[in-house]
Design a protein around this motif. Structure first.
Motif, PDB file in Angstrom:
ATOM      1  N   ALA A  43       0.824  -1.214   0.000  1.00  0.00           N
ATOM      2  CA  ALA A  43       0.000   0.000   0.000  1.00  0.00           C
ATOM      3  C   ALA A  43       0.852   1.256   0.000  1.00  0.00           C
ATOM      4  CB  ALA A  43      -0.977  -0.014   1.168  1.00  0.00           C
ATOM      5  N   LEU A  78      -5.117  -1.249  -0.010  1.00  0.00           N
ATOM      6  CA  LEU A  78      -5.412  -0.882  -1.385  1.00  0.00           C
ATOM      7  C   LEU A  78      -6.831  -1.300  -1.757  1.00  0.00           C
ATOM      8  CD1 LEU A  78      -4.393   0.273  -4.088  1.00  0.00           C
ATOM      9  CD2 LEU A  78      -3.743  -2.064  -4.693  1.00  0.00           C
ATOM     10  N   GLU A 131       1.141   3.334  -2.492  1.00  0.00           N
ATOM     11  CA  GLU A 131       0.438   4.332  -3.298  1.00  0.00           C
ATOM     12  C   GLU A 131       1.061   4.658  -4.652  1.00  0.00           C
ATOM     13  OE1 GLU A 131      -2.018   7.454  -1.225  1.00  0.00           O
ATOM     14  OE2 GLU A 131      -0.331   7.251   0.191  1.00  0.00           O
ATOM     15  N   LEU A 181      -6.410   4.113  -1.377  1.00  0.00           N
ATOM     16  CA  LEU A 181      -6.212   3.458  -0.088  1.00  0.00           C
ATOM     17  C   LEU A 181      -7.406   3.766   0.793  1.00  0.00           C
ATOM     18  CD1 LEU A 181      -2.460   4.079   0.797  1.00  0.00           C
ATOM     19  CD2 LEU A 181      -3.494   2.167  -0.426  1.00  0.00           C
TER      20      LEU A 181
END
Length: 63
Positions: free
Chosen positions: A12, A32, A14, A26
């Motif tokens: 996660a 995610l 991004e 998120l």
């Protein structure tokens, strides 16, 4: 094109959100979320870049 995520690999971080925020985000727990598994024609290039750029190779394309 469809996109998926291997939750065991995903950190996660991004990177995918940066490439395709219309498809990835998120949640409040920093997991995610794939907002649309079926990728629109307009998003295919951005999602392809996100998949290729994932540092953990957690994203994958499904035809």
């Amino acid at each position: 094109m469809r996109v998926g995520v291997d939750r065991e690999l995903c950190e996660a971080n991004e990177v995918c959100v940066g490439f395709a925020p219309a498809v990835f985000e998120l949640d409040d727990d920093e997991n995610l979320v794939i907002k649309q598994e079926e990728v629109s024609e307009e998003e295919v290039e951005r999602v392809t870049q996100a998949v290729a750029s994932c540092p953990r190779n957690a994203l994958f394309k499904r035809e």
